[in-house]
Enzyme design. Structure first.
Site, PDB file in Angstrom:
ATOM      1  N   ALA A  63     -19.453  28.431  59.948  1.00 21.33           N
ATOM      2  CA  ALA A  63     -18.742  27.730  61.011  1.00 21.33           C
ATOM      3  C   ALA A  63     -18.977  26.240  60.817  1.00 21.33           C
ATOM      4  CB  ALA A  63     -19.265  28.183  62.367  1.00 21.33           C
ATOM      5  N   GLY A 102     -20.449  32.176  59.122  1.00 22.24           N
ATOM      6  CA  GLY A 102     -19.060  32.545  59.332  1.00 22.24           C
ATOM      7  C   GLY A 102     -18.328  32.800  58.013  1.00 22.24           C
ATOM      8  N   GLU A 105     -19.019  36.213  57.137  1.00 16.55           N
ATOM      9  CA  GLU A 105     -18.318  37.058  58.115  1.00 16.55           C
ATOM     10  C   GLU A 105     -16.840  37.198  57.764  1.00 16.55           C
ATOM     11  OE1 GLU A 105     -19.997  34.789  61.464  1.00 16.55           O
ATOM     12  OE2 GLU A 105     -20.700  36.702  62.249  1.00 16.55           O
ATOM     13  N   GLU A 125     -27.701  31.967  60.387  1.00 15.00           N
ATOM     14  CA  GLU A 125     -27.548  31.417  61.751  1.00 15.00           C
ATOM     15  C   GLU A 125     -28.879  31.240  62.477  1.00 15.00           C
ATOM     16  OE1 GLU A 125     -25.479  33.526  60.361  1.00 15.00           O
ATOM     17  OE2 GLU A 125     -23.411  33.172  61.003  1.00 15.00           O
TER      18      GLU A 125
HETATM   19  N1  3HC Z   1     -20.709  22.662  59.155  1.00 15.69           N
HETATM   20  C1  3HC Z   1     -20.503  21.344  59.072  1.00 15.69           C
HETATM   21  N2  3HC Z   1     -20.971  20.580  58.071  1.00 15.69           N
HETATM   22  C2  3HC Z   1     -21.694  21.188  57.124  1.00 15.69           C
HETATM   23  C3  3HC Z   1     -21.953  22.564  57.146  1.00 15.69           C
HETATM   24  C4  3HC Z   1     -21.431  23.327  58.215  1.00 15.69           C
HETATM   25  N3  3HC Z   1     -21.603  24.641  58.300  1.00 15.69           N
HETATM   26  N4  3HC Z   1     -22.709  22.882  56.066  1.00 15.69           N
HETATM   27  C5  3HC Z   1     -22.883  21.741  55.392  1.00 15.69           C
HETATM   28  N5  3HC Z   1     -22.280  20.716  56.023  1.00 15.69           N
HETATM   29  C6  3HC Z   1     -22.224  19.319  55.576  1.00 15.69           C
HETATM   30  C7  3HC Z   1     -23.586  18.669  55.574  1.00 15.69           C
HETATM   31  O1  3HC Z   1     -23.918  18.147  56.827  1.00 15.69           O
HETATM   32  C8  3HC Z   1     -23.415  17.605  54.523  1.00 15.69           C
HETATM   33  O2  3HC Z   1     -22.727  16.545  55.136  1.00 15.69           O
HETATM   34  P1  3HC Z   1     -23.025  15.035  54.693  1.00 15.69           P
HETATM   35  O3  3HC Z   1     -22.722  14.969  53.231  1.00 15.69           O
HETATM   36  O4  3HC Z   1     -22.157  14.238  55.563  1.00 15.69           O
HETATM   37  O5  3HC Z   1     -24.498  14.838  54.971  1.00 15.69           O
HETATM   38  C9  3HC Z   1     -22.465  18.252  53.518  1.00 15.69           C
HETATM   39  O6  3HC Z   1     -21.832  19.320  54.222  1.00 15.69           O
HETATM   40  C10 3HC Z   1     -23.148  18.818  52.307  1.00 15.69           C
HETATM   41  O7  3HC Z   1     -24.232  19.647  52.739  1.00 15.69           O
HETATM   42  P2  3HC Z   1     -25.637  19.649  51.974  1.00 15.69           P
HETATM   43  O8  3HC Z   1     -26.088  18.254  51.749  1.00 15.69           O
HETATM   44  O9  3HC Z   1     -26.520  20.574  52.722  1.00 15.69           O
HETATM   45  O10 3HC Z   1     -25.194  20.272  50.584  1.00 15.69           O
HETATM   46  P3  3HC Z   1     -25.957  21.294  49.645  1.00 15.69           P
HETATM   47  O11 3HC Z   1     -25.067  21.499  48.487  1.00 15.69           O
HETATM   48  O12 3HC Z   1     -27.353  20.883  49.455  1.00 15.69           O
HETATM   49  O13 3HC Z   1     -26.003  22.669  50.486  1.00 15.69           O
HETATM   50  C11 3HC Z   1     -25.165  24.440  51.833  1.00 15.69           C
HETATM   51  C12 3HC Z   1     -24.832  23.347  50.805  1.00 15.69           C
HETATM   52  C13 3HC Z   1     -26.068  25.507  51.197  1.00 15.69           C
HETATM   53  C14 3HC Z   1     -23.865  25.081  52.235  1.00 15.69           C
HETATM   54  C15 3HC Z   1     -25.885  23.827  53.056  1.00 15.69           C
HETATM   55  O14 3HC Z   1     -25.143  22.723  53.510  1.00 15.69           O
HETATM   56  C16 3HC Z   1     -26.069  24.742  54.229  1.00 15.69           C
HETATM   57  O15 3HC Z   1     -26.997  25.539  54.248  1.00 15.69           O
HETATM   58  N6  3HC Z   1     -25.189  24.638  55.223  1.00 15.69           N
HETATM   59  C17 3HC Z   1     -25.310  25.352  56.470  1.00 15.69           C
HETATM   60  C18 3HC Z   1     -24.915  26.800  56.331  1.00 15.69           C
HETATM   61  C19 3HC Z   1     -25.020  27.486  57.648  1.00 15.69           C
HETATM   62  O16 3HC Z   1     -25.982  27.393  58.371  1.00 15.69           O
HETATM   63  N7  3HC Z   1     -23.968  28.236  58.002  1.00 15.69           N
HETATM   64  C20 3HC Z   1     -23.946  28.939  59.242  1.00 15.69           C
HETATM   65  C21 3HC Z   1     -23.318  28.103  60.275  1.00 15.69           C
HETATM   66  S1  3HC Z   1     -23.356  28.861  61.853  1.00 15.69           S
HETATM   67  C22 3HC Z   1     -22.122  29.987  61.800  1.00 15.69           C
HETATM   68  O17 3HC Z   1     -21.511  30.175  60.789  1.00 15.69           O
HETATM   69  C23 3HC Z   1     -21.842  30.709  63.074  1.00 15.69           C
HETATM   70  C24 3HC Z   1     -20.923  31.861  62.848  1.00 15.69           C
HETATM   71  O18 3HC Z   1     -21.674  33.047  62.792  1.00 15.69           O
HETATM   72  C25 3HC Z   1     -19.897  31.981  63.924  1.00 15.69           C
END
Ligand code: 3HC
Ligand code: NAI
Length: 697
Positions: A63, A102, A105, A125
């Site tokens: 997400a 997501g 998912e 999450e």
């Molecule tokens: N939403 C918004 N922005 C995100 C994002 C997300 N899910 N994931 C990454 N970004 C952004 C970061 O903030 C960063 O932005 P910036 O360059 O402005 O600082 C950019 O994307 C790059 O991220 P990283 O520096 O972390 O890049 P890496 O290549 O090191 O890592 C990654 C990539 C493994 C995808 C890591 O970013 C990550 O773990 N992201 C979060 C994943 C996550 O937690 N997903 C679950 C979200 S909650 C959800 O999905 C709810 C659902 O169940 C409904």
């Protein structure tokens, strides 16, 4: 059609490509793009099968976290997923990079999944204080069974493609995501394979439905480390619904759990920490576009506690290391410790059996500083004495290749003074790792007066490359972390003179969520170091001195502020220590008073925050969120409290400033007077966050 997604047709195969850099997060535009294009593919009579793939470096990473807390925009993710799942034509997810949250998912709502061999799949999450909110807790247990699902959902760690394949989460491992998925799609049509809907397949739940302990045991094993956190337990409950309830009912309950966590203080703090960590990698005051220098080989000076751990971190990331010592004996000892460490991890199944040998092969042990000559980055981790550091840097100047970045791992010493021993201060900075360096994630990157921007960028990016979390700090005694810690230590010690006992102080600190209290930490580090340094400086600390005079140096002597049973690291309160404290106070003519837990907490935390305010005012840290990152990753600050500066904002700066002023007077301690910046913000009714710019604010 939407710009972030498009539909191409290769005769019978419709290919929906999402392209929304950097990580294809599921923003409203992406959700809409998927929905429109999948619907268009369903409507196109030529298309018999649909592939869902992503451009750029990764499949959907989840997400869009930046949308959380804002009014929801249509379409809802669950609606997009039911359109995919109910498609009359098979939909195949083509995964590369990371399919997270997501993103996974979406893939779980598809009828089939294929992935490249280096892909990672997970539901992280919980790490944001959430649980999967779009069917993940209901579909993943049906795909892989409840045990692995609990591991992935409650633990939050992703799995690799090979494990996903073995577990039945993906059907095939492919070379290119889109081309591999297309070939797979043609097979699905040719073989007339059914539309596999995970929602309708309860076969992998049968065992846990018959014997629920399969599930509860898995949960117990994972939540052992979840002290204080809400999300892992809520996530476990949601997996339980998959076992106990029909799919639609489970989905509804999952959604309720997700929405409840979304507005929780814990999740807000954890989302803040996510962005704070990424913000910390952006260096304030460095011209945009500054490129780091190339680092192909690293030299580490000193194979002791820190040098060894640092060398392991580089080898873990596949970067070759020259490890330099003063003599063969020290070198052999250091190499032996690393080997033993890796072998123990391999024995626990943490790394492959052949990894220790492979990693050791990356480390070239040498005697003599002249061997730094091939290194692009040199990290010094010798004894913490200015004279020794100066001598080493003088020699590095002689032997290191031009342009090599020269870093010191010093905990307290002045990097400007160290840099002045060289003819190239622009290449000198601090890289302060934390012990154990192969485990702890923080690396304070110390920017000295003359450090060049590109040297700084090199240090930050290499730290990220070896899976550390860098935070840029300025030169001062103890930098950010240890400087704040010193304030806590000072109050902890004073509390003993006023009537508290070590176990009472430590209990308050651990109940707050820190992994260890100050006295247990002192016992772990060894009390003799501080004692010797006090003696050198002619300083007294009567209780700590009396402990050391009684041979109580901490864990290494089996007793310190606590006693330890042979072979155990568990601190046990010791009546002898209470007696020793009583005797010392009697000698000093002091009386013990009852100290409340509330006072202990305030006197442990508020002086650190006060120091944090000074650190900000001096520009030693550029942002309050950088200070938070230091505490989260260097000292085990509980992530659900966001970091000390974030926590201070939630307590209220006015309250903190008032309490500090009160203790300054009550305990006759001018060091507790509120710092000017804290006082100013408190008076204006502002927060530390109001100082910050960018996302972490
Ligand atoms: N939403 C918004 N922005 C995100 C994002 C997300 N899910 N994931 C990454 N970004 C952004 C970061 O903030 C960063 O932005 P910036 O360059 O402005 O600082 C950019 O994307 C790059 O991220 P990283 O520096 O972390 O890049 P890496 O290549 O090191 O890592 C990654 C990539 C493994 C995808 C890591 O970013 C990550 O773990 N992201 C979060 C994943 C996550 O937690 N997903 C679950 C979200 S909650 C959800 O999905 C709810 C659902 O169940 C409904
Ligand atoms: P240590 O005593 O375990 O190791 C130092 C090693 O350096 C020894 O093996 C010694 O033989 C070697 N050495 C000394 N002079 C040398 C030279 N001229 N050339 C090559 N090798 C030389 O010390 P430790 O704990 O690893 O500390 C090293 C540095 O890291 C210190 O500056 C310390 O302040 C800092 N540090 C220590 C932390 C800790 O928890 N131990 C945490 C963070 C930083």
């Amino acid at each position: 059609m939407s710009e972030v997604a498009k539909l191409d047709r290769h005769d019978i195969v419709g290919i929906v490509t999402i392209d929304s850099p950097p990580v294809n997060a599921l923003s409203a535009a992406v959700r809409g793009g998927i929905l429109d294009n999948v619907k268009a593919a369903i409507a196109d009579p030529e298309i018999k099968v649909i592939v869902l793939t992503c451009g750029g470096r990764t499949f959907i990473a989840g997400a869009d976290i930046t949308e959380f807390g804002k009014p929801p925009k249509p379409p809802a993710l669950n609606d997009v997923l039911s359109t995919i799942e109910n498609s009359p034509k098979p939909v195949i997810a083509a995964i590369h990079g990371t399919a997270l949250g997501g993103g996974l998912e979406v893939a779980l709502a598809c009828h089939y999944r294929v992935a490249t061999k280096d892909a990672k799949l997970g539901l992280p999450e919980v790490k944001l204080g959430l649980l999967p909110g779009a069917g993940g807790t209901q579909r993943l247990p049906r795909a892989v069974g409840p045990e692995l699902a609990v591991k992935m959902i409650v633990g939050g760690d992703p799995i690799g493609a090979a494990e996903a394949h073995k577990a039945g989460l993906i059907e095939e491992i492919v070379e290119g995501p889109a081309s591999g998925a297309e070939a797979f799609a043609r097979k699905v049509v040719a073989e007339n394979r059914p539309l596999r809907k995970l929602r309708d397949d309860d076969s992998k739940l049968a065992a846990a439905k018959a014997d629920r302990s399969i599930f509860t045991n898995a949960v117990a094993a994972i939540t052992k480390k979840s002290r204080g956190l809400e999300a892992p337990f809520a996530a476990a409950d949601a997996v339980g619904y998959a076992i106990d309830l029909p799919f639609d009912e489970g989905l509804k309950r999952e959604r309720e759990g997700f929405l409840k966590l979304l507005t929780s203080d814990q999740s807000k703090a954890q989302r803040y920490a996510f962005f704070a960590e990424r913000e910390a990698a952006k260096i304030a005051g460095v011209p945009e576009g500054t490129k780091g220098r190339k680092v192909d080989r690293v030299a580490i000076i000193g194979a002791g506690t820190m040098g060894g751990g640092i060398a392991m971190s580089f080898a873990n990331a596949g970067i070759p290391v020259t490890l330099i010592e003063t003599a063969e004996e020290q070198l052999k000892r250091g190499m032996g410790v690393m080997q033993k460490n890796w072998e123990a991890t391999a024995a626990r199944g943490g790394i492959p059996a052949d990894a220790p040998a492979k990693r050791m092969a990356l480390i070239d042990g040498k005697v003599g500083l002249e061997h730094v000559k091939d290194a692009d980055l040199v990290i010094e981790a010798v004894f913490e004495t200015m004279a020794v550091k100066k001598e080493v840097f003088g020699k590095l100047d002689q032997y290191a290749k031009p342009g090599a970045v020269l870093a010191s791992n010093t905990s307290y010493l002045n990097i400007d003074a160290i840099a002045a021993e060289t003819s190239r201060p622009q290449d000198v900075l601090g890289m302060h790792f934390f012990s154990p360096a192969n485990v702890m994630k923080l690396c304070e990157i110390v920017r000295a007066e003359k450090t060049a921007p590109d040297a700084l960028v090199t240090a930050v990016s290499i730290a990220r490359k070896i899976a550390k979390v860098p935070a840029v700090v300025g030169v001062c005694d103890g930098f950010v972390g240890n400087r704040m810690l010193a304030q806590r230590g000072k109050q902890a010690e004073k509390l003993l003179f006023e009537g508290a006992l070590p176990q009472q102080v430590d209990a308050v600190v651990t109940k707050f969520g820190m992994p260890m209290g100050p006295f247990a930490m002192g016992d772990l580090a060894g009390l003799d170091i501080g004692w010797r340094s006090r003696k050198d400086r002619g300083i007294k600390s009567e209780i700590a001195d009396a402990l050391c005079e009684a041979g109580r140096f901490g864990q290494k002597t089996g007793k310190g502020y606590y006693k330890y049973e042979a072979g155990s690291r568990a601190p046990l309160p010791d009546p002898d220590v209470e007696k020793l404290i009583d005797e010392t106070l009697a000698k000093l003519g002091l009386k013990r008073r009852a100290v409340s837990d509330e006072e202990i907490l305030e006197r442990m935390m508020y002086p650190m925050i006060n120091e944090g305010a000074k650190i900000l005012a001096e520009g030693i840290a550029a942002r309050p969120s950088d200070i938070d990152v230091v505490w989260l990753y260097g000292y085990g600050w509980p992530i659900y409290r966001g970091g000390p500066m974030y926590w201070a904002d939630s307590v209220g700066l006015k309250h903190i400033a008032e309490r500090l002023a009160f203790y300054a007077k009550e305990t006759n301690d001018p060091s507790l007077e509120p710092a000017p910046l804290l006082k100013k913000l408190a008076d204006e009714g502002k927060t530390f966050a109001s100082l910050a710019q960018g996302k972490a604010a």
